[in-house]
Scaffold this motif. Sequence first.
Motif, PDB file in Angstrom:
ATOM      1  N   ALA A 670       0.740  -1.245  -0.313  1.00  0.00           N
ATOM      2  CA  ALA A 670      -0.044   0.238  -0.001  1.00  0.00           C
ATOM      3  C   ALA A 670       0.817   1.073  -0.034  1.00  0.00           C
ATOM      4  O   ALA A 670       0.697   2.196  -0.810  1.00  0.00           O
ATOM      5  CB  ALA A 670      -0.741   0.182   1.206  1.00  0.00           C
ATOM      6  N   ASN A 671       1.974   1.140   0.751  1.00  0.00           N
ATOM      7  CA  ASN A 671       2.711   2.400   0.823  1.00  0.00           C
ATOM      8  C   ASN A 671       3.519   2.536  -0.366  1.00  0.00           C
ATOM      9  O   ASN A 671       3.831   3.566  -0.875  1.00  0.00           O
ATOM     10  CB  ASN A 671       3.863   2.191   2.062  1.00  0.00           C
ATOM     11  N   GLY A 672       3.865   1.375  -1.189  1.00  0.00           N
ATOM     12  CA  GLY A 672       4.552   1.390  -2.372  1.00  0.00           C
ATOM     13  C   GLY A 672       3.520   1.947  -3.534  1.00  0.00           C
ATOM     14  O   GLY A 672       4.138   2.629  -4.444  1.00  0.00           O
ATOM     15  N   ILE A 673       2.272   1.789  -3.481  1.00  0.00           N
ATOM     16  CA  ILE A 673       1.428   2.092  -4.292  1.00  0.00           C
ATOM     17  C   ILE A 673       1.226   3.680  -4.187  1.00  0.00           C
ATOM     18  O   ILE A 673       1.410   4.387  -5.147  1.00  0.00           O
ATOM     19  CB  ILE A 673       0.014   1.527  -4.162  1.00  0.00           C
ATOM     20  N   GLY A 674       1.202   4.246  -3.006  1.00  0.00           N
ATOM     21  CA  GLY A 674       1.220   5.769  -2.758  1.00  0.00           C
ATOM     22  C   GLY A 674       2.535   6.250  -3.281  1.00  0.00           C
ATOM     23  O   GLY A 674       2.504   7.232  -4.133  1.00  0.00           O
ATOM     24  N   TYR A 675       3.560   5.599  -3.365  1.00  0.00           N
ATOM     25  CA  TYR A 675       5.007   6.040  -3.757  1.00  0.00           C
ATOM     26  C   TYR A 675       5.008   6.228  -5.363  1.00  0.00           C
ATOM     27  O   TYR A 675       5.426   6.777  -5.895  1.00  0.00           O
ATOM     28  CB  TYR A 675       6.116   5.226  -3.315  1.00  0.00           C
ATOM     29  N   ALA A 676       4.471   5.357  -6.032  1.00  0.00           N
ATOM     30  CA  ALA A 676       4.211   4.918  -7.338  1.00  0.00           C
ATOM     31  C   ALA A 676       3.194   6.022  -8.034  1.00  0.00           C
ATOM     32  O   ALA A 676       3.456   6.349  -9.033  1.00  0.00           O
ATOM     33  CB  ALA A 676       3.813   3.584  -7.916  1.00  0.00           C
ATOM     34  N   LEU A 677       2.056   6.166  -7.225  1.00  0.00           N
ATOM     35  CA  LEU A 677       1.291   7.096  -7.894  1.00  0.00           C
ATOM     36  C   LEU A 677       0.951   8.577  -7.518  1.00  0.00           C
ATOM     37  O   LEU A 677       0.640   9.384  -8.055  1.00  0.00           O
ATOM     38  CB  LEU A 677      -0.479   6.483  -7.759  1.00  0.00           C
ATOM     39  N   THR A 678       1.265   8.832  -6.241  1.00  0.00           N
ATOM     40  CA  THR A 678       0.740  10.368  -5.522  1.00  0.00           C
ATOM     41  C   THR A 678       1.647  10.688  -4.892  1.00  0.00           C
ATOM     42  O   THR A 678       1.759  11.997  -4.662  1.00  0.00           O
ATOM     43  CB  THR A 678      -0.712  10.026  -4.682  1.00  0.00           C
ATOM     44  N   GLU A 679       2.607  10.015  -4.109  1.00  0.00           N
ATOM     45  CA  GLU A 679       3.225  10.839  -3.112  1.00  0.00           C
ATOM     46  C   GLU A 679       4.753  11.469  -3.648  1.00  0.00           C
ATOM     47  O   GLU A 679       5.360  10.961  -4.374  1.00  0.00           O
ATOM     48  CB  GLU A 679       3.855  10.032  -1.789  1.00  0.00           C
ATOM     49  N   GLU A 680       4.768  12.624  -3.273  1.00  0.00           N
ATOM     50  CA  GLU A 680       5.796  13.365  -3.948  1.00  0.00           C
ATOM     51  C   GLU A 680       6.070  14.813  -3.103  1.00  0.00           C
ATOM     52  O   GLU A 680       4.959  15.530  -2.998  1.00  0.00           O
ATOM     53  CB  GLU A 680       5.418  13.744  -5.488  1.00  0.00           C
ATOM     54  N   TYR A 681       7.079  15.231  -2.849  1.00  0.00           N
ATOM     55  CA  TYR A 681       7.385  16.665  -2.356  1.00  0.00           C
ATOM     56  C   TYR A 681       7.355  17.437  -3.723  1.00  0.00           C
ATOM     57  O   TYR A 681       8.038  17.407  -4.617  1.00  0.00           O
ATOM     58  CB  TYR A 681       8.828  16.783  -1.842  1.00  0.00           C
ATOM     59  N   LEU A 682       6.590  18.616  -3.314  1.00  0.00           N
ATOM     60  CA  LEU A 682       6.730  19.794  -4.389  1.00  0.00           C
ATOM     61  C   LEU A 682       7.558  21.091  -3.547  1.00  0.00           C
ATOM     62  O   LEU A 682       7.091  21.261  -2.621  1.00  0.00           O
ATOM     63  CB  LEU A 682       5.260  20.058  -4.603  1.00  0.00           C
TER      64      LEU A 682
END
Lengths: 771, 159
Positions: A670-682
């Motif tokens: 689940a954490n990896g799916i967030g990393y792959a799709l949405t999680e990102e510092y701007l």
Amino acid sequence: MSDKFEVVGTSERKVDGLALITGRPVFAGDLDLPHTLHLALLASPHAHARIRRIDAGGAARLPGVALVLTHENTPSLRFTTAGQGYPEPSPYDARMFDSKVRFVGDRVAVVAAESPRLAREALSLIAVDYEVLPAALSLDAALAPGAPVIHDEADAEGIWDAPHNLAAALDVAVGDTPAAFAECVAVVETTCETQYAQHAPLETHVCQSYLDDNGRLVLYTSTQVPFHLRRIVARILDLPIHRIRVVKPRIGGGFGVKQEVLLEDVCALVTMRTGRPARWEYTRSEEFVSARTRHPFRIRVKVGAREDGVLHAIEMDAIQNTGAYGTHSLTVLSNAGSKTLPLYNKAPHLRFTGRSVYTNLPVGGAYRGYGGTQASFPLETALDRLAERLGLDPVELRRRNHIGSGETSPIFAEMGEGREGVPMIIKSCAIPECLNAGMEAFGWAHKRARPRDTGPVRRGVGMSLHMQGSGIPLIDMGAATIKMNDDGSFHLLIGATDLGTGSDTILGQIAAEVLGVRLEQIVVYSSDTDFTPFDTGAYASSTTYVTGKAVERAAREVEEQIRRVAAVMLQTEAGAVQLGDGRVIAPDGRSVTLAEVCTRAYYGADQFQIGATASCVPEESPPPFMASFAEVAVDVETGQVRVLDYVAAVDCGTPINPRMAEGQVEGAVANGIGYALTEEYLFTPGGKVRNADLSRYKIPRTLDLPPIRVILVDSYEPTGPMGAKSIAEIGINGPAPSIANAIYHATGVRLARTPFTPERVWRALREAGIG
Amino acid sequence: MTAIRLTVNGTEHLLDVEGPVSLLNLLRERLGLTGAKNACRQGECGSCTVLLDGEPVCSCLVMAADADGSEIITVEGLAGPEGGLHPVQQALHDKGAVQCGYCTTGIVMSAVHLLERNPTPTAEEVKEALAGNLCRCTGYGAIVRALAAPETATDGEAP
């Protein structure tokens, strides 16, 4: 395999579950001490600046302010905040407070006051005169000729090449890759970039400190590394180690970010200077900005195969952004190679080059996957391309190339954690079973053969293969103490650090198994440097394999002592009796209870405490393996990617507690799916994080995730406790490459940068003329 | 200074509140009820969920003064038929749905509210009811499996 065990292999409930689920005050922030001083942080507003002058007088004079700490009144020695084994393989490039700040969010001052509100109010009364310096806000800017030098201080230690902003560098060569690529029929080269991401544990960092009745310093804190923390704080404050007690209560998640000393040095100093309890808790925004992150990477991967589809050469060149400080820089960099390349040991020619680059951006650190996550993305997408070039199914390409039982990789010996590694022969490897079980559960053959969708929403499937490790060989250490009570129960004391993973429970299960009792007969007490034996801590997937072995050894020693006492009581030989169901049984069926055994040892003849302490320093790090499969739907009009289905088939040896093992994989995926799709510092153009909160930094919610199906395949690791390997990290490595490969299968478009946000996907589709 | 009257877990409290104090801080710091957790202070994560007059709210977003006269149930106020765990707590404990436990009490309160209205929710209904509760450890699957009516708990099965 687990049918030969009684307690191991069963899905016992968590030993700390009741306290957690009823809301008992078990977390560090729940402690409520009278006369506590509350701490607040003044963070740097500049990415790179020298402090010309700092005037804390106004803040110090505010009624209710007890202390203001700046670089002018605090210890100046350099250290690393990385909670690693000693000597740490991270550079000593940080100070408690420095006269130079190196990123937006760096420590400038801390106020200790009677209330949190007063402490925050006092921050605005600290006058700082900054000399703003040019900042390096990207890898390229930091590597450019004439780039600002981020660590120009004379007293840093262990930096590879400070004038060129290089925290660390690596070059490992096996064979001759340039010549080998010339011998290949298919060569693929790809360069991928990964983003700044954060662990985002629900509990932010929180520490409370106080002096006990004897004037010793107690740190009650959310840490993964109590013993490293004690050592590092002792050094910073020049205190004897025995004057410090570190207690880790329950922790609200760590995932690596709590393998750092971020609050405790300051809390400790406030308590030592004032004699009063101190409390410091990061706000959510501070957690994002001033805690640690997943190091972004730019990685070039080149893979080549011969006509038989067997890999002949692999090159990986990794450039890591370590941010303003080099915590975990070298080791995350080396793990990018060491947790990926051994998987494909059929390639005789290997080259890994890497550089860790300082920038004026937030600081990288340990994060579940630890370099393996970042490097799996380019390597596994490159293999997807190579399979296509060779006309092979991606699964078939892995089958022809993966490592197997009885085999090795030269990388094991070449690449360790900050030094050379340790050679290892793989003893348990169920990759074929992982591939088969995963394919079947997922319906790979059927889904892969579907004709490509042509409408606005296009489905596709992708897969990838992964490894991690089980601790750090010849560096990590776990220890366990078991002592027996006169009701036939046992205390299990472990320095290991349960972050919510359930390690207290599974270590209790291992002890219960050996001692022939139910889990309820084991009282587990962990992570208190005054009362539990040494443990390097919870990181590198070490606890099950390393501490678990220590628990097994301690339990075996206790078992021997019980046998000897019981044999006297039963007038037989110690070797003839058996433990089980809370009794010791003679060959003729006569038995004594464990309570009777311990009561005799306490009060009868030849009195002694039945108990033992044992240690484990692992000689190898057997990898868990995982085959990962993802199905996606890509909306080519909006760029939205939805994951429809996910299967992770994992070889972790014996699952000590199957439901908890599955939970580790499910949560990591689940954490990896967030990393792959949405999680990102701007970032703003000045290097400030723009989305340092949970509304704009998107971690997955219930409705965002597909069913995540975890399969634990049958496997047994002979060197592990009861056949176990560790499992906590590996799941997070799968989603980015599996989803990227599925997006390609759906649309024909390759994505080379994570995360795959709608905007990024939409642009890539437009560039390819789709949608 | 505002005087407010709150019923918390069946006990009435008369409290003086000074300045902008959230219901969360009041519960944790004045009443010593640590079950509601502070994780974001902006109503994004649901770790501080309590029932206010029967409705789940993020107690970090409710000013204590605005809760004057209301009835609050926190996780400490839950109990099962024989004083043990509430069935929601028991299900989560039994099904391995707790890892670090920091989000758990908030999830318990949201789930209690759901099951009071819908004793046999589908997996989708559980997911919708918990959409405001973030969990970083579990991936939610075990939580949904624990709470959804067995015949609808398709999470973990092929779609």
